[in-house]
Design a protein around this motif. Structure first.
Motif, PDB file in Angstrom:
ATOM      1  N   TYR A  31     116.640 -52.276-144.556  1.00 13.35           N
ATOM      2  CA  TYR A  31     117.880 -52.574-143.838  1.00 13.35           C
ATOM      3  C   TYR A  31     118.118 -51.582-142.706  1.00 13.35           C
ATOM      4  O   TYR A  31     118.577 -51.953-141.632  1.00 13.35           O
ATOM      5  N   PHE A  32     117.803 -50.325-142.955  1.00 13.56           N
ATOM      6  CA  PHE A  32     117.998 -49.294-141.932  1.00 13.56           C
ATOM      7  C   PHE A  32     117.243 -49.658-140.662  1.00 13.56           C
ATOM      8  O   PHE A  32     117.811 -49.674-139.573  1.00 13.56           O
ATOM      9  N   PHE A  33     115.964 -49.975-140.806  1.00 15.89           N
ATOM     10  CA  PHE A  33     115.150 -50.273-139.628  1.00 15.89           C
ATOM     11  C   PHE A  33     115.495 -51.629-139.010  1.00 15.89           C
ATOM     12  O   PHE A  33     115.430 -51.788-137.799  1.00 15.89           O
ATOM     13  N   LEU A  34     115.893 -52.579-139.838  1.00 15.70           N
ATOM     14  CA  LEU A  34     116.275 -53.888-139.316  1.00 15.70           C
ATOM     15  C   LEU A  34     117.597 -53.850-138.546  1.00 15.70           C
ATOM     16  O   LEU A  34     117.780 -54.575-137.573  1.00 15.70           O
ATOM     17  N   LEU A  35     118.523 -52.994-138.988  1.00 13.65           N
ATOM     18  CA  LEU A  35     119.866 -52.981-138.407  1.00 13.65           C
ATOM     19  C   LEU A  35     120.129 -51.828-137.441  1.00 13.65           C
ATOM     20  O   LEU A  35     121.195 -51.763-136.834  1.00 13.65           O
ATOM     21  N   LEU A  36     119.165 -50.941-137.274  1.00 14.75           N
ATOM     22  CA  LEU A  36     119.385 -49.749-136.452  1.00 14.75           C
ATOM     23  C   LEU A  36     119.809 -50.078-135.021  1.00 14.75           C
ATOM     24  O   LEU A  36     120.639 -49.391-134.443  1.00 14.75           O
ATOM     25  N   PHE A  37     119.283 -51.126-134.449  1.00 10.78           N
ATOM     26  CA  PHE A  37     119.602 -51.448-133.057  1.00 10.78           C
ATOM     27  C   PHE A  37     120.618 -52.589-132.917  1.00 10.78           C
ATOM     28  O   PHE A  37     120.889 -53.044-131.813  1.00 10.78           O
ATOM     29  N   LEU A  38     121.207 -53.006-134.029  1.00  6.02           N
ATOM     30  CA  LEU A  38     122.216 -54.062-133.993  1.00  6.02           C
ATOM     31  C   LEU A  38     123.414 -53.720-133.102  1.00  6.02           C
ATOM     32  O   LEU A  38     123.909 -54.594-132.388  1.00  6.02           O
ATOM     33  N   PRO A  39     123.905 -52.464-133.053  1.00  5.20           N
ATOM     34  CA  PRO A  39     125.041 -52.173-132.164  1.00  5.20           C
ATOM     35  C   PRO A  39     124.767 -52.460-130.690  1.00  5.20           C
ATOM     36  O   PRO A  39     125.706 -52.601-129.915  1.00  5.20           O
ATOM     37  N   ASP A  40     123.510 -52.600-130.311  1.00  5.41           N
ATOM     38  CA  ASP A  40     123.204 -52.905-128.907  1.00  5.41           C
ATOM     39  C   ASP A  40     123.624 -54.317-128.512  1.00  5.41           C
ATOM     40  O   ASP A  40     123.604 -54.657-127.328  1.00  5.41           O
ATOM     41  N   ILE A  41     124.016 -55.124-129.492  1.00  5.12           N
ATOM     42  CA  ILE A  41     124.539 -56.455-129.172  1.00  5.12           C
ATOM     43  C   ILE A  41     125.814 -56.335-128.338  1.00  5.12           C
ATOM     44  O   ILE A  41     126.196 -57.268-127.640  1.00  5.12           O
ATOM     45  N   THR A  42     126.445 -55.171-128.362  1.00  5.25           N
ATOM     46  CA  THR A  42     127.658 -54.948-127.561  1.00  5.25           C
ATOM     47  C   THR A  42     127.366 -54.985-126.066  1.00  5.25           C
ATOM     48  O   THR A  42     128.294 -55.043-125.265  1.00  5.25           O
ATOM     49  N   MET A  43     126.102 -54.975-125.679  1.00  4.33           N
ATOM     50  CA  MET A  43     125.753 -55.067-124.257  1.00  4.33           C
ATOM     51  C   MET A  43     125.970 -56.473-123.709  1.00  4.33           C
ATOM     52  O   MET A  43     125.894 -56.678-122.505  1.00  4.33           O
ATOM     53  N   VAL A  44     126.265 -57.421-124.600  1.00  9.20           N
ATOM     54  CA  VAL A  44     126.470 -58.798-124.159  1.00  9.20           C
ATOM     55  C   VAL A  44     127.632 -58.900-123.164  1.00  9.20           C
ATOM     56  O   VAL A  44     127.656 -59.795-122.331  1.00  9.20           O
ATOM     57  N   GLY A  45     128.563 -57.970-123.212  1.00  9.35           N
ATOM     58  CA  GLY A  45     129.682 -57.969-122.274  1.00  9.35           C
ATOM     59  C   GLY A  45     129.256 -57.845-120.823  1.00  9.35           C
ATOM     60  O   GLY A  45     129.986 -58.255-119.915  1.00  9.35           O
ATOM     61  N   TYR A  46     128.076 -57.299-120.590  1.00  9.35           N
ATOM     62  CA  TYR A  46     127.580 -57.152-119.220  1.00  9.35           C
ATOM     63  C   TYR A  46     127.246 -58.500-118.583  1.00  9.35           C
ATOM     64  O   TYR A  46     127.070 -58.579-117.375  1.00  9.35           O
ATOM     65  N   ILE A  47     127.181 -59.550-119.394  1.00  9.37           N
ATOM     66  CA  ILE A  47     126.985 -60.893-118.842  1.00  9.37           C
ATOM     67  C   ILE A  47     128.199 -61.274-117.989  1.00  9.37           C
ATOM     68  O   ILE A  47     128.059 -61.925-116.963  1.00  9.37           O
ATOM     69  N   VAL A  48     129.377 -60.818-118.415  1.00  4.70           N
ATOM     70  CA  VAL A  48     130.614 -61.124-117.681  1.00  4.70           C
ATOM     71  C   VAL A  48     130.695 -60.275-116.422  1.00  4.70           C
ATOM     72  O   VAL A  48     130.724 -60.784-115.310  1.00  4.70           O
ATOM     73  N   ASN A  49     130.754 -58.955-116.591  1.00  2.30           N
ATOM     74  CA  ASN A  49     130.758 -58.005-115.471  1.00  2.30           C
ATOM     75  C   ASN A  49     130.642 -56.589-116.026  1.00  2.30           C
ATOM     76  O   ASN A  49     130.658 -56.394-117.244  1.00  2.30           O
ATOM     77  N   THR A  50     130.527 -55.601-115.150  1.00  6.51           N
ATOM     78  CA  THR A  50     130.322 -54.228-115.616  1.00  6.51           C
ATOM     79  C   THR A  50     131.555 -53.658-116.314  1.00  6.51           C
ATOM     80  O   THR A  50     131.421 -52.835-117.208  1.00  6.51           O
ATOM     81  N   ARG A  51     132.730 -54.094-115.921  1.00  5.83           N
ATOM     82  CA  ARG A  51     133.958 -53.589-116.558  1.00  5.83           C
ATOM     83  C   ARG A  51     134.030 -54.039-118.017  1.00  5.83           C
ATOM     84  O   ARG A  51     134.250 -53.232-118.924  1.00  5.83           O
ATOM     85  N   ILE A  52     133.844 -55.327-118.262  1.00  6.26           N
ATOM     86  CA  ILE A  52     133.859 -55.873-119.628  1.00  6.26           C
ATOM     87  C   ILE A  52     132.665 -55.330-120.413  1.00  6.26           C
ATOM     88  O   ILE A  52     132.789 -54.982-121.585  1.00  6.26           O
ATOM     89  N   GLY A  53     131.525 -55.248-119.758  1.00  2.00           N
ATOM     90  CA  GLY A  53     130.333 -54.716-120.413  1.00  2.00           C
ATOM     91  C   GLY A  53     130.536 -53.298-120.898  1.00  2.00           C
ATOM     92  O   GLY A  53     130.188 -52.964-122.031  1.00  2.00           O
ATOM     93  N   ALA A  54     131.090 -52.454-120.051  1.00  2.53           N
ATOM     94  CA  ALA A  54     131.336 -51.060-120.435  1.00  2.53           C
ATOM     95  C   ALA A  54     132.345 -50.987-121.576  1.00  2.53           C
ATOM     96  O   ALA A  54     132.180 -50.187-122.503  1.00  2.53           O
ATOM     97  N   LEU A  55     133.367 -51.821-121.531  1.00  2.00           N
ATOM     98  CA  LEU A  55     134.368 -51.834-122.596  1.00  2.00           C
ATOM     99  C   LEU A  55     133.735 -52.192-123.933  1.00  2.00           C
ATOM    100  O   LEU A  55     133.897 -51.469-124.925  1.00  2.00           O
ATOM    101  N   PHE A  56     132.986 -53.286-123.985  1.00  2.00           N
ATOM    102  CA  PHE A  56     132.332 -53.704-125.223  1.00  2.00           C
ATOM    103  C   PHE A  56     131.336 -52.643-125.699  1.00  2.00           C
ATOM    104  O   PHE A  56     131.289 -52.308-126.877  1.00  2.00           O
ATOM    105  N   TYR A  57     130.519 -52.160-124.769  1.00  2.00           N
ATOM    106  CA  TYR A  57     129.506 -51.165-125.127  1.00  2.00           C
ATOM    107  C   TYR A  57     130.164 -49.909-125.694  1.00  2.00           C
ATOM    108  O   TYR A  57     129.729 -49.385-126.715  1.00  2.00           O
ATOM    109  N   ASN A  58     131.212 -49.438-125.050  1.00  2.00           N
ATOM    110  CA  ASN A  58     131.874 -48.213-125.490  1.00  2.00           C
ATOM    111  C   ASN A  58     132.571 -48.378-126.832  1.00  2.00           C
ATOM    112  O   ASN A  58     132.607 -47.441-127.629  1.00  2.00           O
ATOM    113  N   ILE A  59     133.102 -49.562-127.108  1.00  2.00           N
ATOM    114  CA  ILE A  59     133.690 -49.809-128.428  1.00  2.00           C
ATOM    115  C   ILE A  59     132.599 -49.719-129.502  1.00  2.00           C
ATOM    116  O   ILE A  59     132.808 -49.115-130.554  1.00  2.00           O
ATOM    117  N   GLY A  60     131.454 -50.274-129.220  1.00  2.00           N
ATOM    118  CA  GLY A  60     130.353 -50.250-130.179  1.00  2.00           C
ATOM    119  C   GLY A  60     129.634 -48.927-130.285  1.00  2.00           C
ATOM    120  O   GLY A  60     128.900 -48.692-131.242  1.00  2.00           O
TER     121      GLY A  60
END
Length: 117
Positions: A31-60
């Motif tokens: 589970y550790f190795f499978l889930l280690l990079f799961l928080p990077d899903i927060t980068m999906v906000g960058y699809i909208v724009n850099t402001r939303i992307g940074a907000l989502f990324y920083n929360i995660g």
């Protein structure tokens, strides 16, 4: 020692500490190795724009939410919550060790760690 190297060393120690506690509680390293990079899903906000992307990324990638969840996990003795939170913290520490900090909203590549001399 340069300040950036010292910060990287601090986060390496924090990452190794999280791996130690994960091992100490005898959680599954699969589970550790499978889930280690799961928080990077927060980068999906960058699809909208850099402001939303940074907000989502920083929360995660902020330490606040995982610290609260870790406390709740210890108080309630919740194995799944402790496991997930330790993995989340390990991810944050690994990112910071590699120089990926919290994002500014004007560019994906501009982070708080770059502002340190």
């Amino acid at each position: 020692m340069k300040i950036r190297k010292m910060i990287a060393l601090e986060y390496l120690i924090a990452f190794l500490g999280s791996v130690f506690f994960y091992w100490y509680f005898e959680f599954s390293f699969l589970y550790f190795f499978l889930l280690l990079f799961l928080p990077d899903i927060t980068m999906v906000g960058y699809i909208v724009n850099t402001r939303i992307g940074a907000l989502f990324y920083n929360i995660g990638h902020s330490l606040v939410v995982p610290a609260i969840l870790l406390t709740i996990g210890f108080i309630t003795v919740s194995t799944p919550l402790l496991m997930a939170t330790i993995i989340w913290l390990a991810h944050i520490f690994l990112d910071r060790m590699l120089g990926y900090g919290l994002k500014y909203d004007d560019a994906f590549t501009k982070t708080h760690l770059q502002q340190i001399a």
